[in-house]
Scaffold this active site. Structure first.
Site, PDB file in Angstrom:
ATOM      1  N   LYS A  37      40.989 -38.604 -38.800  1.00  0.00           N
ATOM      2  CA  LYS A  37      41.811 -39.280 -37.785  1.00  0.00           C
ATOM      3  C   LYS A  37      42.903 -38.358 -37.259  1.00  0.00           C
ATOM      4  CE  LYS A  37      43.234 -42.340 -40.808  1.00  0.00           C
ATOM      5  NZ  LYS A  37      42.551 -41.860 -42.033  1.00  0.00           N
ATOM      6  N   ARG A  92      42.109 -30.057 -47.998  1.00  0.00           N
ATOM      7  CA  ARG A  92      42.968 -30.041 -46.804  1.00  0.00           C
ATOM      8  C   ARG A  92      44.226 -29.219 -47.028  1.00  0.00           C
ATOM      9  NH1 ARG A  92      44.593 -35.621 -44.318  1.00  0.00           N
ATOM     10  NH2 ARG A  92      45.046 -36.087 -46.502  1.00  0.00           N
TER      11      ARG A  92
HETATM   12  P1  AP5 Z   1      48.112 -41.083 -43.934  1.00  0.00           P
HETATM   13  O1  AP5 Z   1      48.867 -39.847 -43.732  1.00  0.00           O
HETATM   14  O2  AP5 Z   1      47.701 -41.884 -42.757  1.00  0.00           O
HETATM   15  O3  AP5 Z   1      46.865 -40.739 -44.817  1.00  0.00           O
HETATM   16  P2  AP5 Z   1      45.384 -41.367 -44.823  1.00  0.00           P
HETATM   17  O4  AP5 Z   1      45.085 -42.557 -44.054  1.00  0.00           O
HETATM   18  O5  AP5 Z   1      45.090 -41.441 -46.276  1.00  0.00           O
HETATM   19  O6  AP5 Z   1      44.580 -40.431 -43.979  1.00  0.00           O
HETATM   20  P3  AP5 Z   1      44.557 -38.913 -44.092  1.00  0.00           P
HETATM   21  O7  AP5 Z   1      45.702 -38.336 -43.350  1.00  0.00           O
HETATM   22  O8  AP5 Z   1      44.422 -38.567 -45.554  1.00  0.00           O
HETATM   23  O9  AP5 Z   1      43.142 -38.596 -43.425  1.00  0.00           O
HETATM   24  P4  AP5 Z   1      42.762 -38.209 -41.930  1.00  0.00           P
HETATM   25  O10 AP5 Z   1      41.686 -39.158 -41.512  1.00  0.00           O
HETATM   26  O11 AP5 Z   1      43.947 -38.088 -41.055  1.00  0.00           O
HETATM   27  O12 AP5 Z   1      42.101 -36.788 -42.199  1.00  0.00           O
HETATM   28  P5  AP5 Z   1      42.432 -35.353 -41.549  1.00  0.00           P
HETATM   29  O13 AP5 Z   1      42.237 -35.400 -40.095  1.00  0.00           O
HETATM   30  O14 AP5 Z   1      43.715 -34.812 -42.060  1.00  0.00           O
HETATM   31  O15 AP5 Z   1      48.922 -42.036 -44.916  1.00  0.00           O
HETATM   32  C1  AP5 Z   1      49.531 -41.529 -46.080  1.00  0.00           C
HETATM   33  C2  AP5 Z   1      50.257 -42.647 -46.808  1.00  0.00           C
HETATM   34  O16 AP5 Z   1      51.295 -43.191 -45.969  1.00  0.00           O
HETATM   35  C3  AP5 Z   1      49.414 -43.856 -47.230  1.00  0.00           C
HETATM   36  O17 AP5 Z   1      48.755 -43.642 -48.462  1.00  0.00           O
HETATM   37  C4  AP5 Z   1      50.490 -44.941 -47.306  1.00  0.00           C
HETATM   38  O18 AP5 Z   1      51.227 -44.806 -48.491  1.00  0.00           O
HETATM   39  C5  AP5 Z   1      51.400 -44.596 -46.144  1.00  0.00           C
HETATM   40  N1  AP5 Z   1      51.013 -45.251 -44.879  1.00  0.00           N
HETATM   41  C6  AP5 Z   1      50.647 -44.636 -43.713  1.00  0.00           C
HETATM   42  N2  AP5 Z   1      50.343 -45.547 -42.761  1.00  0.00           N
HETATM   43  C7  AP5 Z   1      50.522 -46.757 -43.330  1.00  0.00           C
HETATM   44  C8  AP5 Z   1      50.350 -48.082 -42.857  1.00  0.00           C
HETATM   45  N3  AP5 Z   1      49.919 -48.362 -41.614  1.00  0.00           N
HETATM   46  N4  AP5 Z   1      50.631 -49.092 -43.712  1.00  0.00           N
HETATM   47  C9  AP5 Z   1      51.087 -48.863 -44.970  1.00  0.00           C
HETATM   48  N5  AP5 Z   1      51.250 -47.628 -45.480  1.00  0.00           N
HETATM   49  C10 AP5 Z   1      50.973 -46.591 -44.667  1.00  0.00           C
HETATM   50  O19 AP5 Z   1      41.209 -34.488 -42.166  1.00  0.00           O
HETATM   51  C11 AP5 Z   1      41.130 -34.165 -43.548  1.00  0.00           C
HETATM   52  C12 AP5 Z   1      40.686 -32.719 -43.724  1.00  0.00           C
HETATM   53  O20 AP5 Z   1      39.353 -32.565 -43.210  1.00  0.00           O
HETATM   54  C13 AP5 Z   1      41.529 -31.689 -42.967  1.00  0.00           C
HETATM   55  O21 AP5 Z   1      41.633 -30.519 -43.744  1.00  0.00           O
HETATM   56  C14 AP5 Z   1      40.724 -31.395 -41.687  1.00  0.00           C
HETATM   57  O22 AP5 Z   1      40.919 -30.089 -41.183  1.00  0.00           O
HETATM   58  C15 AP5 Z   1      39.296 -31.564 -42.202  1.00  0.00           C
HETATM   59  N6  AP5 Z   1      38.390 -32.058 -41.150  1.00  0.00           N
HETATM   60  C16 AP5 Z   1      38.645 -33.006 -40.215  1.00  0.00           C
HETATM   61  N7  AP5 Z   1      37.550 -33.216 -39.464  1.00  0.00           N
HETATM   62  C17 AP5 Z   1      36.585 -32.377 -39.934  1.00  0.00           C
HETATM   63  C18 AP5 Z   1      35.240 -32.141 -39.553  1.00  0.00           C
HETATM   64  N8  AP5 Z   1      34.651 -32.810 -38.562  1.00  0.00           N
HETATM   65  N9  AP5 Z   1      34.547 -31.196 -40.256  1.00  0.00           N
HETATM   66  C19 AP5 Z   1      35.124 -30.530 -41.294  1.00  0.00           C
HETATM   67  N10 AP5 Z   1      36.394 -30.715 -41.689  1.00  0.00           N
HETATM   68  C20 AP5 Z   1      37.122 -31.636 -41.013  1.00  0.00           C
HETATM   69 MG    MG Z   2      46.048 -38.151 -41.381  1.00  0.00          MG
END
Ligand code: AP5
Ligand code: MG
Length: 217
Positions: free
Chosen positions: A14, A129
């Site tokens: 995302k 990541r």
């Molecule tokens: P948040 O920061 O939103 O974390 P998350 O939802 O767990 O999502 P991520 O950021 O871990 O995943 P992403 O989908 O963004 O992946 P990314 O693009 O980085 O939330 C953190 C915390 O905050 C929660 O646990 C909670 O405590 C709190 N919080 C936040 N919002 C909240 C809400 N609404 N309500 C309550 N609490 C809340 O990609 C991951 C990795 O994969 C990267 O290294 C990237 O380079 C790689 N990658 C991406 N796409 C590809 C691809 N196509 N191929 C290969 N590698 C890829």
């Molecule tokens: Mg994220």
């Protein structure tokens, strides 16, 4: 399309896709997770209040995140240019609150984009990541997109770090929280006619090309 929700499990891409889309358009990226991490790093009152939730991979109370989002959605810049809500709503109650906020400001959602990825790949994406301390970029990954120089952001030269909640144990807890509390949000939007699912397994560029097709359609 300019008013978007990005939904999907932790690690689905995302943030990375929001980073790419906002860099190539005027659409504003709103990541509740990134805002909360900044509050924690600045040791604000809000940061102190939410720190433990993030460390444990638990959700912050709905009201806290809803207040952050309400503040953002009230801004003229966001109303004019549109938004990507990355990581909000994450509970059915947050989705109901968002509905009310959008109605109040007369803003229509254009699409809810679901990034779909198998659980074993999600774990790999999370544990490999690396995030930039300076610009917040999440483009780097130790296996899939390693930085040219270890520990250094390709985009801005800033220092790369591993999020404390990206260890295998907390990542697994976050996936459980997603299944329990966020899957119902997908149900909530199912009949809206605006839910679009994108296969998040291909490369970053391929997933981004699909996203662009959706946004331009
Ligand atoms: P948040 O920061 O939103 O974390 P998350 O939802 O767990 O999502 P991520 O950021 O871990 O995943 P992403 O989908 O963004 O992946 P990314 O693009 O980085 O939330 C953190 C915390 O905050 C929660 O646990 C909670 O405590 C709190 N919080 C936040 N919002 C909240 C809400 N609404 N309500 C309550 N609490 C809340 O990609 C991951 C990795 O994969 C990267 O290294 C990237 O380079 C790689 N990658 C991406 N796409 C590809 C691809 N196509 N191929 C290969 N590698 C890829
Ligand atoms: Mg994220």
């Amino acid at each position: 399309m300019k008013n978007l929700i990005f939904i999907g499990a932790p690690g689905a891409g995302k943030g990375t896709m929001a980073e790419k889309l906002s860099a190539s358009t005027t659409i504003q990226h709103i990541s509740t997770g990134a805002i909360l991490r900044e509050e924690i790093s600045n040791e604000t009152e809000l940061g102190k209040a939410v720190k433990q939730f993030l460390e444990e991979g638990a959700l912050v109370p709905d009201e806290t995140v809803a207040n952050i989002v309400a503040g953002k959605l009230a801004s003229d810049e966001i109303q004019k240019n549109g938004f990507i809500l990355d990581g909000f709503p994450r509970t059915e109650n947050q989705a109901v609150i968002l509905d009310g906020l959008l109605k109040e400001s007369g803003v229509e959602l254009d699409a809810i984009v679901l990034f779909d990825l198998a659980e074993d790949v999600l774990m790999q994406r999370l544990t490999g990541r690396r995030v930039c301390k300076e610009c917040g970029s999440t483009l780097h990954h130790m296996l899939f997109n390693p930085p040219k120089t270890e520990g250094v952001c390709d985009k801005c030269g800033g220092e790369l770090y591993q999020r404390p909640d990206d260890n295998a144990e907390t990542a697994a807890d976050r996936l459980d929280v997603y299944k329990e509390q966020t899957l119902p949000v997908i149900e909530f939007y199912k009949n809206s006619g605006k839910l679009v699912t994108i296969d998040a397994a291909p490369s970053q560029n391929e997933v981004f090309a699909k996203l662009q097709e959706t946004v331009n359609s």
